[in-house]
Scaffold this motif. Sequence first.
Motif, mmCIF file in Angstrom:
data_model
loop_
_atom_site.group_PDB
_atom_site.id
_atom_site.type_symbol
_atom_site.label_atom_id
_atom_site.label_comp_id
_atom_site.label_asym_id
_atom_site.label_seq_id
_atom_site.Cartn_x
_atom_site.Cartn_y
_atom_site.Cartn_z
ATOM 1 N N LYS A 141 56.201 54.824 45.647
ATOM 2 C CA LYS A 141 56.103 53.370 45.749
ATOM 3 C C LYS A 141 54.729 52.968 46.290
ATOM 4 C CE LYS A 141 58.418 49.408 47.867
ATOM 5 N NZ LYS A 141 59.462 49.006 48.807
ATOM 6 N N GLU A 142 54.297 53.658 47.350
ATOM 7 C CA GLU A 142 52.979 53.373 47.923
ATOM 8 C C GLU A 142 51.873 53.664 46.918
ATOM 9 O OE1 GLU A 142 52.694 55.637 51.526
ATOM 10 O OE2 GLU A 142 54.199 54.427 52.563
ATOM 11 N N ALA A 143 52.013 54.767 46.170
ATOM 12 C CA ALA A 143 50.996 55.113 45.161
ATOM 13 C C ALA A 143 50.934 54.049 44.069
ATOM 14 C CB ALA A 143 51.300 56.484 44.559
ATOM 15 N N LYS A 144 52.097 53.552 43.643
ATOM 16 C CA LYS A 144 52.109 52.494 42.616
ATOM 17 C C LYS A 144 51.453 51.232 43.146
ATOM 18 C CE LYS A 144 56.109 54.000 39.927
ATOM 19 N NZ LYS A 144 57.492 53.720 39.534
ATOM 20 N N GLU A 145 51.776 50.876 44.389
ATOM 21 C CA GLU A 145 51.179 49.690 44.988
ATOM 22 C C GLU A 145 49.669 49.846 45.094
ATOM 23 O OE1 GLU A 145 53.190 49.126 48.713
ATOM 24 O OE2 GLU A 145 55.030 48.406 47.763
ATOM 25 N N LYS A 146 49.233 51.025 45.515
ATOM 26 C CA LYS A 146 47.791 51.268 45.654
ATOM 27 C C LYS A 146 47.110 51.225 44.288
ATOM 28 C CE LYS A 146 44.654 53.830 48.405
ATOM 29 N NZ LYS A 146 44.616 54.120 49.793
ATOM 30 N N ALA A 147 47.764 51.808 43.279
ATOM 31 C CA ALA A 147 47.200 51.784 41.925
ATOM 32 C C ALA A 147 47.092 50.354 41.415
ATOM 33 C CB ALA A 147 48.064 52.627 40.983
ATOM 34 N N ASN A 148 48.126 49.543 41.661
ATOM 35 C CA ASN A 148 48.072 48.139 41.257
ATOM 36 C C ASN A 148 46.961 47.400 41.987
ATOM 37 O OD1 ASN A 148 50.175 48.363 39.440
ATOM 38 N ND2 ASN A 148 51.737 47.735 40.902
ATOM 39 N N GLU A 149 46.800 47.707 43.271
ATOM 40 C CA GLU A 149 45.737 47.076 44.060
ATOM 41 C C GLU A 149 44.367 47.467 43.522
ATOM 42 O OE1 GLU A 149 44.060 47.674 48.549
ATOM 43 O OE2 GLU A 149 46.224 47.516 48.317
ATOM 44 N N ILE A 150 44.193 48.751 43.215
ATOM 45 C CA ILE A 150 42.909 49.223 42.666
ATOM 46 C C ILE A 150 42.641 48.564 41.321
ATOM 47 C CG2 ILE A 150 41.753 51.255 41.708
ATOM 48 C CD1 ILE A 150 43.076 52.892 43.969
ATOM 49 N N LEU A 151 43.681 48.465 40.498
ATOM 50 C CA LEU A 151 43.536 47.839 39.184
ATOM 51 C C LEU A 151 43.144 46.374 39.330
ATOM 52 C CD1 LEU A 151 43.830 48.202 36.118
ATOM 53 C CD2 LEU A 151 46.221 47.565 36.362
ATOM 54 N N THR A 152 43.805 45.667 40.242
ATOM 55 C CA THR A 152 43.478 44.260 40.466
ATOM 56 C C THR A 152 42.040 44.109 40.957
ATOM 57 O OG1 THR A 152 45.790 43.856 41.036
ATOM 58 C CG2 THR A 152 44.203 42.184 41.700
ATOM 59 N N THR A 153 41.639 44.960 41.890
ATOM 60 C CA THR A 153 40.276 44.916 42.407
ATOM 61 C C THR A 153 39.269 45.201 41.291
ATOM 62 O OG1 THR A 153 41.081 45.691 44.539
ATOM 63 C CG2 THR A 153 38.718 45.879 44.147
ATOM 64 N N ALA A 154 39.575 46.183 40.472
ATOM 65 C CA ALA A 154 38.674 46.526 39.365
ATOM 66 C C ALA A 154 38.565 45.362 38.373
ATOM 67 C CB ALA A 154 39.169 47.783 38.655
ATOM 68 N N GLN A 155 39.685 44.692 38.107
ATOM 69 C CA GLN A 155 39.644 43.552 37.189
ATOM 70 C C GLN A 155 38.806 42.422 37.776
ATOM 71 O OE1 GLN A 155 43.819 42.804 36.585
ATOM 72 N NE2 GLN A 155 43.957 44.151 34.820
ATOM 73 N N LYS A 156 38.987 42.157 39.073
ATOM 74 C CA LYS A 156 38.187 41.101 39.715
ATOM 75 C C LYS A 156 36.706 41.453 39.686
ATOM 76 C CE LYS A 156 41.773 39.412 42.840
ATOM 77 N NZ LYS A 156 42.219 39.328 44.246
ATOM 78 N N THR A 157 36.399 42.716 39.989
ATOM 79 C CA THR A 157 35.004 43.159 39.983
ATOM 80 C C THR A 157 34.417 43.043 38.581
ATOM 81 O OG1 THR A 157 35.497 44.699 41.771
ATOM 82 C CG2 THR A 157 33.479 45.086 40.544
ATOM 83 N N ALA A 158 35.187 43.441 37.588
ATOM 84 C CA ALA A 158 34.706 43.351 36.207
ATOM 85 C C ALA A 158 34.467 41.900 35.808
ATOM 86 C CB ALA A 158 35.708 43.999 35.258
ATOM 87 N N ALA A 159 35.359 41.003 36.238
ATOM 88 C CA ALA A 159 35.186 39.583 35.915
ATOM 89 C C ALA A 159 33.928 39.040 36.576
ATOM 90 C CB ALA A 159 36.415 38.798 36.365
ATOM 91 N N LEU A 160 33.708 39.402 37.852
ATOM 92 C CA LEU A 160 32.501 38.945 38.549
ATOM 93 C C LEU A 160 31.240 39.488 37.893
ATOM 94 C CD1 LEU A 160 33.612 39.250 42.293
ATOM 95 C CD2 LEU A 160 33.245 37.166 40.981
ATOM 96 N N GLN A 161 31.261 40.770 37.528
ATOM 97 C CA GLN A 161 30.099 41.367 36.877
ATOM 98 C C GLN A 161 29.856 40.709 35.531
ATOM 99 O OE1 GLN A 161 30.834 45.581 36.780
ATOM 100 N NE2 GLN A 161 30.084 45.908 38.854
#
Length: 167
Positions: A73-93
């Motif tokens: 569960k923690e790994a899934k949450e962390k993966a979702n968090e990383i994915l969200t962060t990556a999407q935000k970073t990609a949008a900003l870039q």
Amino acid sequence: MDVQELVGLVPWTFVAQICNLFIQMYLIKRFLFKPVNEMLEKRRALADAQIREAEQAKADADAIKTEYEQNMKEAKEKANEILTTAQKTAALQSEEMLKEAASQAAALKSKAESDIAQEKRKAVNEIKDEIGGMAVEIAGKVIEREISEEDHTKLIDEFIANVGEAS
């Protein structure tokens, strides 16, 4: 009388048979029931120990399963968090790249406009120079026809004298 002895009760034989029965019961209890009971108790204790071990192993397995599920569960949450962060970073870039491209396009456009204006001025100046040169030629030809040879020589000499003084 022989038959009556078989059916009758002889007290010494009866007492001997009772004593024999007690001796047999004692021997059976001592040498048969005790070892059998001890063996049954050992087997019961072994079975109880195995049941306790199985219950402990099940409890351990349940604990491990719970821990595993929590980790997943923690790994899934962390993966979702990383994915969200990556999407935000990609949008900003992406936004930054678009802004940078727009500013570069604007800079190129203004440079091109200034280059065009400069080339236009240069072309106008060149045309003016050519027109001026033509006007001088035309004026020279007109003047040649109107000025005589003596006036012309005189003008050249004056020009040479002026150039000599200027230098």
